[in-house]
Design an enzyme around this catalytic site. Structure first.
Site, PDB file in Angstrom:
ATOM      1  N   ASP A 179      54.409  41.121  54.118  1.00  0.00           N
ATOM      2  CA  ASP A 179      53.421  40.964  55.186  1.00  0.00           C
ATOM      3  C   ASP A 179      54.144  40.963  56.536  1.00  0.00           C
ATOM      4  O   ASP A 179      54.930  40.064  56.819  1.00  0.00           O
ATOM      5  CB  ASP A 179      52.679  39.638  54.963  1.00  0.00           C
ATOM      6  CG  ASP A 179      51.725  39.322  56.105  1.00  0.00           C
ATOM      7  OD1 ASP A 179      51.340  40.255  56.834  1.00  0.00           O
ATOM      8  OD2 ASP A 179      51.362  38.132  56.248  1.00  0.00           O
ATOM      9  N   ASP A 187      45.066  57.740  38.434  1.00  0.00           N
ATOM     10  CA  ASP A 187      44.480  56.536  37.850  1.00  0.00           C
ATOM     11  C   ASP A 187      43.424  56.868  36.782  1.00  0.00           C
ATOM     12  O   ASP A 187      42.519  57.663  37.038  1.00  0.00           O
ATOM     13  CB  ASP A 187      43.810  55.772  39.002  1.00  0.00           C
ATOM     14  CG  ASP A 187      43.265  54.431  38.581  1.00  0.00           C
ATOM     15  OD1 ASP A 187      44.067  53.520  38.346  1.00  0.00           O
ATOM     16  OD2 ASP A 187      42.031  54.298  38.486  1.00  0.00           O
ATOM     17  N   GLU A 234      47.906  58.175  34.372  1.00  0.00           N
ATOM     18  CA  GLU A 234      47.688  56.950  33.596  1.00  0.00           C
ATOM     19  C   GLU A 234      46.654  57.221  32.512  1.00  0.00           C
ATOM     20  O   GLU A 234      45.541  57.637  32.795  1.00  0.00           O
ATOM     21  CB  GLU A 234      47.171  55.827  34.501  1.00  0.00           C
ATOM     22  CG  GLU A 234      47.060  54.518  33.750  1.00  0.00           C
ATOM     23  CD  GLU A 234      45.996  53.577  34.295  1.00  0.00           C
ATOM     24  OE1 GLU A 234      46.138  52.363  34.100  1.00  0.00           O
ATOM     25  OE2 GLU A 234      45.005  54.032  34.897  1.00  0.00           O
ATOM     26  N   HIS A 279      51.401  46.888  37.883  1.00  0.00           N
ATOM     27  CA  HIS A 279      50.532  45.895  38.527  1.00  0.00           C
ATOM     28  C   HIS A 279      49.413  45.402  37.609  1.00  0.00           C
ATOM     29  O   HIS A 279      48.633  44.540  38.011  1.00  0.00           O
ATOM     30  CB  HIS A 279      49.925  46.523  39.790  1.00  0.00           C
ATOM     31  CG  HIS A 279      49.049  47.687  39.456  1.00  0.00           C
ATOM     32  ND1 HIS A 279      49.549  48.859  38.904  1.00  0.00           N
ATOM     33  CD2 HIS A 279      47.721  47.869  39.554  1.00  0.00           C
ATOM     34  CE1 HIS A 279      48.548  49.695  38.687  1.00  0.00           C
ATOM     35  NE2 HIS A 279      47.429  49.123  39.078  1.00  0.00           N
ATOM     36  N   ASP A 280      49.295  45.961  36.407  1.00  0.00           N
ATOM     37  CA  ASP A 280      48.252  45.541  35.465  1.00  0.00           C
ATOM     38  C   ASP A 280      48.832  44.743  34.295  1.00  0.00           C
ATOM     39  O   ASP A 280      48.088  44.364  33.396  1.00  0.00           O
ATOM     40  CB  ASP A 280      47.548  46.779  34.864  1.00  0.00           C
ATOM     41  CG  ASP A 280      46.801  47.593  35.897  1.00  0.00           C
ATOM     42  OD1 ASP A 280      46.294  46.997  36.860  1.00  0.00           O
ATOM     43  OD2 ASP A 280      46.711  48.827  35.726  1.00  0.00           O
ATOM     44  N   ASP A 337      48.519  57.012  44.951  1.00  0.00           N
ATOM     45  CA  ASP A 337      47.638  56.756  43.816  1.00  0.00           C
ATOM     46  C   ASP A 337      46.381  57.585  43.999  1.00  0.00           C
ATOM     47  O   ASP A 337      45.769  57.546  45.067  1.00  0.00           O
ATOM     48  CB  ASP A 337      47.291  55.263  43.779  1.00  0.00           C
ATOM     49  CG  ASP A 337      47.340  54.687  42.389  1.00  0.00           C
ATOM     50  OD1 ASP A 337      46.624  55.218  41.525  1.00  0.00           O
ATOM     51  OD2 ASP A 337      48.083  53.708  42.170  1.00  0.00           O
TER      52      ASP A 337
HETATM   53  C1  GLC Z   1      43.834  51.546  36.488  1.00  0.00           C
HETATM   54  C2  GLC Z   1      44.586  50.723  37.506  1.00  0.00           C
HETATM   55  C3  GLC Z   1      43.965  49.373  37.580  1.00  0.00           C
HETATM   56  C4  GLC Z   1      42.525  49.536  38.014  1.00  0.00           C
HETATM   57  C5  GLC Z   1      41.773  50.501  37.115  1.00  0.00           C
HETATM   58  C6  GLC Z   1      40.488  50.924  37.738  1.00  0.00           C
HETATM   59  O1  GLC Z   1      43.950  51.056  35.219  1.00  0.00           O
HETATM   60  O2  GLC Z   1      45.941  50.680  37.180  1.00  0.00           O
HETATM   61  O3  GLC Z   1      44.646  48.503  38.437  1.00  0.00           O
HETATM   62  O4  GLC Z   1      41.896  48.290  37.990  1.00  0.00           O
HETATM   63  O5  GLC Z   1      42.490  51.667  36.864  1.00  0.00           O
HETATM   64  O6  GLC Z   1      40.729  51.755  38.833  1.00  0.00           O
END
Ligand code: GLC
Length: 565
Positions: free
Chosen positions: A30, A207, A261, A337-338, A107
Site C-alpha cells: 500500500d 480465469d 485456469e 490467491h485461491d 488476468d
Molecule cells: C478463479 C479465480 C478466483 C475467482 C474465480 C471467479 O477461480 O482464481 O479468485 O474467484 O475465478 O472469477
C-alpha cells in the site's frame, strides 16, 4: 542408468524459460496509506522482484470493480480500480517492469462480468444489442431453470426482478456469466484483448476459461456430481472453437504467453488444449496435484480434509510430467490467491518451517514446465488462524459456510472451524509481510485484511538480510534454472515411486543429468536405488552440508538436494 524416453523436444521459447511471480495487488503493498495495496505500491517493489530474479509478473485483476470477489467481478475492462490508482500508474508499472526485463501478464476474466458492468445493466433492461449478452431463462421466481450449483455455494441462478427472468452465475450472484454463443460478445471480448495487447502487455492468465461454453439447453446435472451441473459447463461443446477464435483473431499477432485456469480438469483433458490448432493456449493450470488432500466431496467436505499421501502426490505429478509436460508444456504451481499457504499445507510451518519451505521451492523450481511463485511464498509466509467468520473477507468461504448452515450440516462456526482454517482463500490474501514494522510494513493504516502476527519473524527484510534464508534459496534456484537448460528442457524420470518419504527424480538433457532428492517428511529417510554413479556434485542443498554422494545415505528431515550426476 535408464534414461527417460525423449518423446519430443519442444521448441524453445521465452515463456518456457521464465519464472513467473504472481501478485495479488490488494495485498501486496500500500503506497497511499488507505490500507489497500495499489499499483504504485507494486512499482516501488519492482527492484525487489528483479533481485529475486523473476522474469514475468502475473498481475491479478486491477480493473474497475465493485469488489464482491476482489476484482474478479469486472465493471469496466478498460479502466483501473480507483483504489489501485490510475491508468497512468499502470503504464508506469509496465515501463518499470520492462525496464528491468520483467514481462507482465494480466488476468483475463471473461467467463463473467460484474452485475454492475454496463453490458449487464443494459441486458437486464433488454436494451437492443445487449439483450442476449448473458444467459437468461424464463421461469417462476421460486423455481430456478435447472439444478446447477454455484462454485461458491448455493444455486447458480438468481432471479432478476427488472427483467423478470433468471440469469446464470457459476460464481457469485454478482458475477453473471456471459453468453459466449453470442458472436457480439466474442467480438467485444476480442477487441478488449487486442486493446490490452496493444498497450504492450506480454500475455494473459485466463480465469475459469474452461467454463465459457455450456451444453445446449442447459440440462440438469447429475445429483451425485461434486458440483451439480459441472458436466454441462466444464469443457463445453464449443470451448475449443471459442478459444481458437480468440487466439487467431488476437493473440496470434503478438509474442504473448497464455496460461489458462482450468479447475476440475484431468491431465489428458488439459493436454488437449495444447494441441496445435485446437485452442491456441500455451499452458494450463490443472489442479490434480492440489486435490490430494480434499475430502470425498471436494474441498469443502466437512470433517474430511488435510490427509494426503506422498505416493499419490508423486503419481499425479509424474503423470503430468509425462505427455502434458513433455509433448507440450506444464504450468507448475503450489500456491495462488485461491489456495492455502503451501508451507502450512504440504510442509511444516512449525519445527521445520525453513527446511520444508526450501524443499517446496526446490521441487517447484526443478520440474519440467514454467514455475509460478505466489507472493510471500519466497520467504515462507504461512496460514493464519481464523476464529470467526467476521475475520473473513473471501466470498467463497462465506458462501460455503452459509451453505453448510442452510443445509443443516452445522449449527455453529466452531463446527466448520477446522474446514475454514484449512481451505479459506484468505490465508493467501493476508498482507505481504515486508518487514517487522507495524502492519508488516504493508501499510501505515489499518490493513483491509488482518496481517498474520508472525510477521515479526517471517518477513522479506529479515529474509533478505540472512544469506541462508528461504528467500535466498529461491534466488539460488531461480539462478540455477536460468543457468541450466536441463532444469528447463530436460526429461523427468521418477525414482522410488512407492517410497513414502522420499521424492526423487532425474532430469536429463543430452549428456547432462541432474538428480533431485527430497525427503518430504519430518523423519530421516534412507536413499537406496539402483543408480550407479561415481562422480556426483551437490549443486544446491537446504542443509549446511550435504555429502557429495546421495547413495546409501540418510536424508535428514525435509532435506532437499540437487546433484549433478
Ligand atoms: C478463479 C479465480 C478466483 C475467482 C474465480 C471467479 O477461480 O482464481 O479468485 O474467484 O475465478 O472469477
Amino acid at each position: 542408468m535408464s534414461r527417460a524416453e525423449v518423446i519430443k523436444q519442444p521448441d524453445e521459447s521465452w515463456w518456457k524459460e521464465a519464472v513467473v511471480y504472481q501478485i495479488y495487488p490488494r495485498s501486496f503493498n500500500d503506497s497511499d496509506g488507505d490500507g489497500v495495496g495499489d499499483i504504485p505500491g507494486i512499482t516501488e517493489k519492482v527492484e525487489y522482484l528483479d533481485s529475486l530474479g523473476v522474469d514475468v509478473v502475473w498481475l491479478c485483476p486491477v480493473y474497475d470493480s465493485p469488489n464482491h470477489d476482489n476484482g474478479y467481478d469486472i465493471r469496466d475492462y478498460r479502466s483501473i480500480l480507483d483504489e489501485f490508482g490510475t491508468m497512468a500508474d499502470w503504464e508506469a508499472l509496465l515501463d518499470a517492469l520492462h525496464a528491468r526485463d520483467i514481462r507482465l501478464i494480466m488476468d483475463l476474466v471473461v467467463n463473467h462480468t460484474s452485475n454492475e458492468h454496463d453490458w449487464f445493466q443494459r441486458s437486464r433492461q433488454r436494451d437492443g444489442e445487449y439483450e442476449d449478452y448473458y444467459i437468461w431463462r424464463d421461469g417462476s421466481p421460486d423455481e430456478p431453470p435447472n439444478n446447477w450449483e454455484s462454485v461458491f455455494g448455493g444455486p447458480a441462478w438468481t432471479y432478476d426482478d427488472d427483467r423478470k427472468q433468471w440469469y446464470l452465475h457459476l460464481f457469485d450472484e454478482n458475477q453473471p456469466d456471459l453468453n459466449w454463443r453470442n458472436p457480439d460478445v466474442r467480438e467485444d471480448i476480442k477487441e478488449m484483448i487486442t486493446w490490452w495487447l496493444d498497450k504492450g502487455i506480454d500475455g494473459f492468465r485466463m480465469d475459469a476459461i474452461n467454463f465459457i461454453s455450456k451444453t445446449d439447453g442447459l440440462p440438469d446435472g447429475d445429483l451425485d456430481e461434486q458440483l451439480v451441473g459441472h458436466q454441462h459447463y466444464a469443457h463445453g461443446p464449443h470451448i475449443h472453437d471459442y478459444l481458437q477464435e480468440i487466439y487467431d483473431d488476437t493473440l496470434a499477432n503478438y509474442d504473448a504467453m497464455t496460461v489458462a485456469e482450468m479447475g476440475g480438469t484431468s491431465i489428458p483433458q488439459a493436454a488437449e488444449y495444447l494441441v496445435e490448432g485446437q485452442s491456441g493456449l500455451d499452458m494450463v493450470f490443472q489442479f490434480n496435484h492440489m486435490s490430494v488432500d480434499e475430502g470425498s466431496d471436494g474441498q469443502w467436505t466437512l470433517d474430511e480434509w488435510g490427509e494426503w499421501d506422498l505416493t499419490e502426490f508423486k503419481e499425479i505429478v509424474t503423470d503430468a510430467q509425462g505427455e502434458l509436460a513433455t509433448t507440450f508444456w506444464d504450468a507448475l504451481f503450489l500456491g495462488n490467491h485461491d489456495l492455502p499457504r503451501i508451507v502450512s499445507r504440504f510442509g511444516d510451518d512449525g519445527a521445520y518451517h525453513e527446511e520444508s519451505a526450501k524443499l517446496i521451492a526446490t521441487f517447484l523450481l526443478t520440474l519440467r514446465g514454467t514455475p509460478y511463485i505466489y507472493q510471500g511464498e519466497e520467504f515462507g509466509m504461512t496460514n493464519v488462524e481464523f476464529d470467526s467468520l467476521n475475520q473473513i473477507d473471501d466470498v467463497m468461504t462465506i458462501g460455503k459456510v452459509e451453505e453448510l448452515f442452510e443445509t443443516g450440516s452445522i449449527d455453529s462456526f466452531e463446527e466448520a472451524r477446522g474446514l475454514v482454517n484449512y481451505w479459506s482463500r484468505d490465508h493467501a490474501r493476508t498482507p505481504m509481510q515486508w518487514s517487522d514494522a507495524p502492519n508488516a510494513g504493508f501499510t501505515d493504516r489499518e490493513p483491509w485484511l488482518e496481517v498474520n502476527d508472525n510477521y515479526h519473524d517471517i518477513n522479506a527484510e529479515t529474509a533478505l538480510a540472512d544469506e541462508d534464508s528461504i528467500w535466498h534459496h529461491y534466488r539460488s534456484l531461480i539462478d540455477l534454472r536460468h543457468e541450466m537448460d536441463t532444469l528447463v528442457y530436460g526429461t523427468y524420470e521418477l525414482l522410488l515411486p512407492d517410497h513414502e518419504q522420499l521424492y526423487a527424480y532425474i532430469r536429463t538433457l543430452d549428456e547432462e543429468q541432474l538428480l533431485v532428492v527430497l525427503n518430504w517428511s519430518d523423519e530421516p529417510a534412507m536413499f537406496r536405488t539402483g543408480i550407479e554413479t561415481n562422480d556426483t556434485e551437490v549443486l544446491l542443498s537446504n542443509y549446511e552440508s550435504s555429502p557429495d554422494s546421495p547413495l546409501e545415505r540418510e536424508f535428514r528431515p525435509y532435506e532437499a538436494v540437487v546433484y549433478r550426476l
